[in-house]
Design a protein around this motif. Structure first.
Motif, PDB file in Angstrom:
ATOM      1  N   LEU A  93     -29.042  10.379 -51.064  1.00 23.81           N
ATOM      2  CA  LEU A  93     -28.411  10.601 -49.770  1.00 23.81           C
ATOM      3  C   LEU A  93     -28.672   9.426 -48.838  1.00 23.81           C
ATOM      4  N   GLN A  94     -27.646   9.099 -48.052  1.00 27.51           N
ATOM      5  CA  GLN A  94     -27.762   8.000 -47.102  1.00 27.51           C
ATOM      6  C   GLN A  94     -26.950   8.331 -45.865  1.00 27.51           C
ATOM      7  N   ALA A  95     -27.589   8.354 -44.718  1.00 26.70           N
ATOM      8  CA  ALA A  95     -26.874   8.639 -43.472  1.00 26.70           C
ATOM      9  C   ALA A  95     -25.998   7.446 -43.104  1.00 26.70           C
ATOM     10  N   GLN A  96     -24.710   7.695 -42.868  1.00 26.46           N
ATOM     11  CA  GLN A  96     -23.781   6.640 -42.501  1.00 26.46           C
ATOM     12  C   GLN A  96     -22.568   7.244 -41.797  1.00 26.46           C
ATOM     13  N   TYR A  97     -21.779   6.391 -41.173  1.00 28.47           N
ATOM     14  CA  TYR A  97     -20.563   6.854 -40.507  1.00 28.47           C
ATOM     15  C   TYR A  97     -19.530   7.242 -41.566  1.00 28.47           C
ATOM     16  N   GLU A  98     -18.879   8.360 -41.346  1.00 28.13           N
ATOM     17  CA  GLU A  98     -17.878   8.852 -42.286  1.00 28.13           C
ATOM     18  C   GLU A  98     -16.573   9.132 -41.551  1.00 28.13           C
ATOM     19  N   GLN A  99     -15.515   9.327 -42.314  1.00 26.31           N
ATOM     20  CA  GLN A  99     -14.209   9.677 -41.766  1.00 26.31           C
ATOM     21  C   GLN A  99     -13.889  11.129 -42.112  1.00 26.31           C
ATOM     22  N   THR A 100     -13.644  11.924 -41.072  1.00 26.94           N
ATOM     23  CA  THR A 100     -13.287  13.326 -41.275  1.00 26.94           C
ATOM     24  C   THR A 100     -11.776  13.484 -41.135  1.00 26.94           C
ATOM     25  N   SER A 111     -13.396   8.723 -37.391  1.00 24.85           N
ATOM     26  CA  SER A 111     -14.790   8.384 -37.655  1.00 24.85           C
ATOM     27  C   SER A 111     -15.726   9.322 -36.894  1.00 24.85           C
ATOM     28  N   THR A 112     -16.857   9.647 -37.524  1.00 22.48           N
ATOM     29  CA  THR A 112     -17.853  10.495 -36.869  1.00 22.48           C
ATOM     30  C   THR A 112     -18.520   9.715 -35.735  1.00 22.48           C
ATOM     31  N   ALA A 113     -19.034  10.454 -34.747  1.00 20.87           N
ATOM     32  CA  ALA A 113     -19.653   9.823 -33.575  1.00 20.87           C
ATOM     33  C   ALA A 113     -21.001   9.206 -33.911  1.00 20.87           C
ATOM     34  N   GLN A 114     -21.629   9.671 -34.984  1.00 24.03           N
ATOM     35  CA  GLN A 114     -22.929   9.159 -35.376  1.00 24.03           C
ATOM     36  C   GLN A 114     -23.062   9.242 -36.898  1.00 24.03           C
ATOM     37  N   PRO A 115     -24.056   8.546 -37.474  1.00 23.98           N
ATOM     38  CA  PRO A 115     -24.240   8.624 -38.926  1.00 23.98           C
ATOM     39  C   PRO A 115     -24.530  10.056 -39.381  1.00 23.98           C
ATOM     40  N   VAL A 174     -20.841  21.439 -42.961  1.00 23.39           N
ATOM     41  CA  VAL A 174     -20.311  21.144 -41.633  1.00 23.39           C
ATOM     42  C   VAL A 174     -18.808  20.883 -41.677  1.00 23.39           C
ATOM     43  N   ALA A 175     -18.395  19.859 -42.436  1.00 26.53           N
ATOM     44  CA  ALA A 175     -16.969  19.493 -42.457  1.00 26.53           C
ATOM     45  C   ALA A 175     -16.706  18.609 -43.655  1.00 26.53           C
ATOM     46  N   PRO A 176     -15.474  18.637 -44.175  1.00 23.34           N
ATOM     47  CA  PRO A 176     -15.126  17.729 -45.278  1.00 23.34           C
ATOM     48  C   PRO A 176     -14.940  16.307 -44.757  1.00 23.34           C
ATOM     49  N   THR A 177     -15.140  15.337 -45.602  1.00 21.07           N
ATOM     50  CA  THR A 177     -14.879  13.934 -45.293  1.00 21.07           C
ATOM     51  C   THR A 177     -13.913  13.395 -46.322  1.00 21.07           C
ATOM     52  N   LYS A 178     -13.609  12.106 -46.201  1.00 19.37           N
ATOM     53  CA  LYS A 178     -12.673  11.488 -47.136  1.00 19.37           C
ATOM     54  C   LYS A 178     -13.189  11.563 -48.571  1.00 19.37           C
ATOM     55  N   GLY A 179     -14.511  11.487 -48.753  1.00 21.30           N
ATOM     56  CA  GLY A 179     -15.041  11.478 -50.112  1.00 21.30           C
ATOM     57  C   GLY A 179     -16.067  12.534 -50.430  1.00 21.30           C
ATOM     58  N   GLY A 180     -16.309  13.468 -49.514  1.00 23.27           N
ATOM     59  CA  GLY A 180     -17.322  14.482 -49.777  1.00 23.27           C
ATOM     60  C   GLY A 180     -17.365  15.526 -48.690  1.00 23.27           C
TER      61      GLY A 180
END
Length: 388
Positions: free
Chosen positions: A64-71, A299-303, A339-345
């Protein structure tokens, strides 16, 4: 007296059973060596898998790695012909269809014949042109001494006007040349040709059908790019502009698209707002009329921490959990919040953990493939986290 005897006997039996359990454990007679549990006070269940079991289910881990994602924000859409690269084939005078040269779905190139028509107005215009052309040729051969300047101007102007009338009615320059040299067999017949490369999208006509001026006979379009009309719910308040990333999905395949236009009023019937996208279709896998799913990416507001969809399984209470690698071959069921789906997970957040449990954070290794197998092993063990 009898009650005291029974109570004493029950106590002896309980002591005997505990001693037997301890003796069995110490002697190594464990018939399920691959599955074990943490202390019941922690309410955490861990599973031990042998190397053979891990290979059998192709168990895979992800760090696991905290990073900005696209929802994504979903909206339904429909593919449309690109109106900027398509055009209608229409007669410019009342005409009757004599012959079809192109059919639905056919790819045509500039100059290809589409349909041959007959028009009474065209016959008259062609006759006028032939007379004007003949007169202009006669005048052009005469000397200036035998013809006034005004007569020359009139003959030339009538020729140019007759030519312009034929071109305005839809005849091509090459067809006019054939008419002038006498290669046209009958007056009134003319052919409409493709003005650009494209594909025949509509051709709902039959031979002998009459069309008025401006009525569509065919629709041609260039499908190398298509439009997508997406309808957003009135409750969707996120800002969408030409810089917003967006993808469309059809038949389990995703295509990158771009926002080109958007409406600012709601459809009075559907109460939705239309956003128009453009999608590249050079491989010709998409066609006008198809329904697609559109996903606007924000993009998410934070990682945040995400896991693959396959890493999440339900626990006995119906909540979500992942399996964290505690040690080599040992995986601990750890509750998480989806929480929510993202582009890849899927974005997850840790839940309040019991004492001694391993927290979900960057660097934690969880099972990405094989989680369902571990969950089934737990189910077969009959473990009850509530000690029922």
């Amino acid at each position: 007296m009898n009650k005291r005897i029974l109570s004493y006997a029950a106590g002896l039996l309980l002591i005997s059973l505990k001693a037997s359990a301890i003796s069995s454990t110490e002697s190594g007679h464990n018939h399920e060596p691959d599955v074990s549990f943490q202390d019941e006070s922690s309410h955490q269940q861990s599973v031990l898998l042998s190397q053979a079991q891990q290979s059998q289910v192709n168990l895979q881990l992800v760090t696991l790695q905290a990073q900005y994602e696209q929802t994504p924000v979903y909206a339904p859409g429909e593919l449309k012909a690109n109106r900027y690269t398509s055009y209608m084939v229409t007669p410019r005078v009342d005409s009757v269809v004599e012959r079809r040269h192109a059919s639905l779905g056919q790819i045509v190139r500039p100059g290809d014949k589409l349909v041959t028509l007959f028009s009474q107005d065209m016959a008259q215009a062609q006759a006028d042109y032939m007379i004007a052309a003949s007169e202009w040729k006669r005048v052009a051969r005469l000397t200036d001494a035998s013809l006034s300047e005004n007569q020359q101007l009139v003959a030339r102007a009538e020729y140019k006007a007759a030519l312009g009338t034929l071109l305005a009615m839809g005849m091509s320059h090459s067809a006019v040349d054939r008419l002038e040299t006498g290669q046209t067999r009958s007056l009134g017949t003319y052919t409409l040709s493709a003005q650009r490369e494209g594909i025949v999208l509509e051709d709902g006509f039959v031979q002998g059908q009459r069309f008025g001026s401006g009525e569509a006979i065919m629709k041609l379009g260039d499908e190398s790019t298509l439009w997508v009309e997406v309808r957003l719910a009135a409750t969707q308040q996120r800002l969408i502009n030409t810089d917003t990333p967006v993808e469309i999905e059809h038949n389990q395949r995703r295509y990158p698209a771009k926002v080109i236009q958007q409406g600012h009023t709601l459809d009075p019937l559907t109460r939705t707002r239309v956003v128009r996208l453009e999608v590249d279709n050079r491989d010709d896998t998409l066609h006008a009329g198809m329904f697609v799913s559109a996903y606007f990416l924000f993009s998410t507001a934070q990682p945040v921490i995400t896991v693959p969809e396959s890493a999440l399984v339900r626990d006995v209470d119906g909540g979500w959990q992942v399996f964290v690698e505690h040690d080599q071959g040992e995986y601990v069921a750890t509750p998480v919040k989806r929480v929510a789906p993202t582009k890849g997970g899927v974005i997850i957040e840790p839940m309040p953990l019991f004492e001694g449990a391993k927290a979900i954070r960057s660097g934690t290794k969880v099972v990405a493939q094989g989680a369902f197998f571990i969950a089934s092993e737990m189910a077969k063990s009959g473990f009850d986290p509530h000690n029922h």
